[in-house]
Design a protein around this motif. Structure first.
Motif, short mmCIF file in Angstrom:
data_model
loop_
_atom_site.label_atom_id
_atom_site.label_comp_id
_atom_site.label_asym_id
_atom_site.label_seq_id
_atom_site.Cartn_x
_atom_site.Cartn_y
_atom_site.Cartn_z
N ILE A 135 -17.01 -8.44 -1.88
CA ILE A 135 -16.62 -8.43 -3.30
C ILE A 135 -15.65 -7.29 -3.58
O ILE A 135 -14.68 -7.45 -4.30
N PHE A 136 -15.92 -6.12 -3.01
CA PHE A 136 -15.12 -4.93 -3.29
C PHE A 136 -13.94 -4.74 -2.34
O PHE A 136 -12.98 -4.04 -2.66
N ARG A 137 -13.98 -5.34 -1.16
CA ARG A 137 -12.95 -5.15 -0.14
C ARG A 137 -11.54 -5.48 -0.61
O ARG A 137 -10.60 -4.73 -0.31
N PRO A 138 -11.31 -6.57 -1.34
CA PRO A 138 -9.93 -6.89 -1.73
C PRO A 138 -9.25 -5.80 -2.57
O PRO A 138 -8.02 -5.67 -2.54
N LEU A 139 -10.01 -5.02 -3.30
CA LEU A 139 -9.41 -3.95 -4.09
C LEU A 139 -8.76 -2.91 -3.19
O LEU A 139 -7.63 -2.47 -3.43
N GLY A 140 -9.45 -2.52 -2.14
CA GLY A 140 -8.88 -1.57 -1.18
C GLY A 140 -7.72 -2.18 -0.41
O GLY A 140 -6.71 -1.52 -0.16
N ASP A 141 -7.87 -3.46 -0.04
CA ASP A 141 -6.79 -4.13 0.69
C ASP A 141 -5.50 -4.15 -0.14
O ASP A 141 -4.41 -3.99 0.40
N ALA A 142 -5.64 -4.36 -1.44
CA ALA A 142 -4.47 -4.39 -2.32
C ALA A 142 -3.72 -3.05 -2.30
O ALA A 142 -2.49 -3.02 -2.36
N LEU A 143 -4.46 -1.95 -2.21
CA LEU A 143 -3.80 -0.64 -2.13
C LEU A 143 -2.98 -0.51 -0.85
O LEU A 143 -1.87 0.03 -0.87
N GLY A 144 -3.53 -0.98 0.25
CA GLY A 144 -2.79 -0.92 1.51
C GLY A 144 -1.53 -1.75 1.46
O GLY A 144 -0.46 -1.33 1.93
N GLN A 145 -1.62 -2.94 0.87
CA GLN A 145 -0.44 -3.79 0.74
C GLN A 145 0.59 -3.18 -0.21
O GLN A 145 1.80 -3.27 0.02
N THR A 146 0.10 -2.55 -1.26
CA THR A 146 1.00 -1.88 -2.20
C THR A 146 1.73 -0.73 -1.51
O THR A 146 2.93 -0.53 -1.70
N MET A 147 1.02 0.01 -0.69
CA MET A 147 1.63 1.12 0.04
C MET A 147 2.72 0.60 0.98
O MET A 147 3.81 1.19 1.06
#
Length: 183
Positions: free
Chosen positions: A29-41
């Motif tokens: 549930i929470f993993r996609p939020l962190g993944d989005a930061l990596g993609q944004t970076m």
């Protein structure tokens, strides 16, 4: 890695496997939020990296020459450093929020997920580990994004291989220890 974790939970008994399913779902549930930061970076950093000068790795962007190509080394621009600092700060904040929610939700309210007392106990015991993983996840994928953004995929590949080996060995040790995580 997910197969290794599921096999370990299965080897630890039915209650541990049921707790694993709850906690794995919580992580997802929470993993996609962190993944989005990596993609944004990966998206933002190259755009501001250093006056559009190509760089061959994170080290070369930081002004540390690569062992292979010291000629192409550059420094990160002020804008790139600002983006980097902001995103890393955001990753730490998001990781803290995700970690607290990911640990406290199942840890404090295990009966929301199950009526079985032994499964609830396993959930409570392992929920802090999920919180710790979520805390580290956002920062980890953000830093991974930095490596990809600066063209340092070889380092990412090495990290993946090392991480997989350590995780596989750790879970093999847990499986060898015995039938449950609580004993």
């Amino acid at each position: 890695i997910q197969l290794t974790v599921a096999a370990t939970a299965s080897a630890c008994g039915t209650a541990a496997l049921a707790a694993h399913q709850v906690l794995s779902s919580t992580f997802q549930i929470f993993r996609p939020l962190g993944d989005a930061l990596g993609q944004t970076m990966q998206t933002l950093l190259p755009a501001v990296a250093s006056n559009n000068a190509p760089s061959s790795s994170l080290d070369s962007c930081s002004g540390i020459p690569d062992a292979i190509d010291p000629v192409g080394s550059t420094r990160l621009s002020r804008n790139a450093l600002l983006v980097l600092r902001t995103m890393i700060g955001g990753a730490i904040a998001l990781g803290a929020i995700d970690g607290v929610l990911g640990a406290c939700g199942p840890g404090l309210f295990p009966h929301f997920f199950t009526s079985d007392a032994s499964v609830a106990r396993e959930i409570q015991l392992a929920a802090p580990l999920v919180g710790a993983c979520l805390f580290v996840h956002a920062l980890s994928v953000s830093l991974e994004g930095v490596l990809f953004a600066t063209g340092d995929a070889k380092t990412v590949a090495k990290l993946y291989l090392g991480n997989a080996a350590v995780v596989a060995a750790a879970f093999a040790g847990v499986r060898a220890r015995g039938p449950t995580l609580t004993s």
